[in-house]
Write a protein that holds these residues in place. Structure first.
Motif, PDB file in Angstrom:
ATOM      1  N   GLN A 161     -29.212  26.915  61.731  1.00 18.29           N
ATOM      2  CA  GLN A 161     -27.790  26.673  61.481  1.00 18.29           C
ATOM      3  C   GLN A 161     -26.910  27.393  62.504  1.00 18.29           C
ATOM      4  N   LYS A 162     -27.342  28.546  62.982  1.00 15.05           N
ATOM      5  CA  LYS A 162     -26.595  29.200  64.060  1.00 15.05           C
ATOM      6  C   LYS A 162     -26.548  28.293  65.281  1.00 15.05           C
ATOM      7  N   ILE A 220     -21.873  22.395  67.317  1.00 17.02           N
ATOM      8  CA  ILE A 220     -20.674  21.787  66.741  1.00 17.02           C
ATOM      9  C   ILE A 220     -19.431  22.279  67.496  1.00 17.02           C
ATOM     10  N   ALA A 221     -19.356  23.562  67.751  1.00 23.89           N
ATOM     11  CA  ALA A 221     -18.218  24.111  68.487  1.00 23.89           C
ATOM     12  C   ALA A 221     -18.162  23.532  69.903  1.00 23.89           C
ATOM     13  N   GLU A 279     -26.849  24.999  65.248  1.00 19.33           N
ATOM     14  CA  GLU A 279     -25.993  23.855  64.918  1.00 19.33           C
ATOM     15  C   GLU A 279     -24.519  24.217  65.034  1.00 19.33           C
ATOM     16  N   HIS A 280     -24.149  25.393  64.576  1.00 21.87           N
ATOM     17  CA  HIS A 280     -22.747  25.798  64.649  1.00 21.87           C
ATOM     18  C   HIS A 280     -22.299  25.965  66.103  1.00 21.87           C
ATOM     19  N   TYR A 281     -23.174  26.477  66.939  1.00 28.54           N
ATOM     20  CA  TYR A 281     -22.874  26.573  68.372  1.00 28.54           C
ATOM     21  C   TYR A 281     -22.659  25.175  68.950  1.00 28.54           C
ATOM     22  N   GLU A 336     -24.686  16.502  64.735  1.00 27.48           N
ATOM     23  CA  GLU A 336     -24.842  17.946  64.581  1.00 27.48           C
ATOM     24  C   GLU A 336     -24.314  18.411  63.227  1.00 27.48           C
ATOM     25  N   LYS A 337     -23.182  17.867  62.816  1.00 29.53           N
ATOM     26  CA  LYS A 337     -22.629  18.220  61.505  1.00 29.53           C
ATOM     27  C   LYS A 337     -23.555  17.763  60.384  1.00 29.53           C
ATOM     28  N   THR A 369     -28.350  22.958  54.954  1.00 26.05           N
ATOM     29  CA  THR A 369     -27.742  23.626  53.796  1.00 26.05           C
ATOM     30  C   THR A 369     -28.381  23.122  52.503  1.00 26.05           C
ATOM     31  N   ASP A 425     -26.528  20.122  60.131  1.00 26.49           N
ATOM     32  CA  ASP A 425     -26.123  21.365  59.474  1.00 26.49           C
ATOM     33  C   ASP A 425     -26.064  21.169  57.962  1.00 26.49           C
ATOM     34  N   GLU A 426     -25.512  20.043  57.527  1.00 25.58           N
ATOM     35  CA  GLU A 426     -25.430  19.761  56.091  1.00 25.58           C
ATOM     36  C   GLU A 426     -26.817  19.604  55.475  1.00 25.58           C
TER      37      GLU A 426
END
Length: 157
Positions: A107-108, A114-115, A110-112, A143-144, A151, A147-148
């Protein structure tokens, strides 16, 4: 690379994410082998295929955007995130705790992404690169979604 214009920034970030995606292609199989939860293994394998498609999309973006050429560079942020995932693999016994750590590491990443893709999309729109903006929006949505999915796996495990 000296950045003086929005296009320079776009090329820099595009080059950076291209490197990141290549690193992810190498890391995901290791993460899948280290995981024990079947849903997590499947998610890593699915994202590996998606990542290959995202690289193809980046190649298409470069081909269709005149004057944009990816520079050879290494994404140091992703390199660090991959190292963190490897530390989890090396230091945590196989099982649910390692799987939880791998989900967090993924997830880290994915968040990178996404940004980065969000920024690239905004830059493409501002620069008038309509086709590039469309391709980047597709990847951003993938990517979003990944991430989902991670989760959901974390909450169910």
């Amino acid at each position: 690379m000296t950045i003086r214009t929005l296009e320079d920034l776009f090329i820099h970030d595009l080059s950076d994410v291209y490197s990141a995606e290549k690193q992810i292609i190498r890391a995901l199989p290791k993460m899948a082998r280290a995981a024990t939860d079947e849903k997590l293994i499947a998610a890593f394998n699915l994202h590996l295929e998606e990542t290959r498609g995202q690289i193809e999309r980046l190649d298409e973006l470069v081909e269709n955007t005149g004057g944009v050429r990816i520079k050879r560079m290494k994404c140091h942020a992703l390199e660090g995130l991959v190292e963190e995932a490897q530390e989890i693999i090396d230091s945590v016994e196989a099982g649910p705790i390692r799987d939880a750590g791998l989900i967090g590491a993924a997830q880290k990443v994915e968040h990178y992404e996404i940004a980065t893709y969000g920024t690239l999309h905004a830059l493409a729109v501002k620069l008038g690169y309509k086709k590039a903006a469309k391709l980047l929006a597709e990847t951003l949505q993938e990517e979003k979604a990944t991430d989902e999915k991670l989760t959901v796996i974390a909450e169910q495990s």
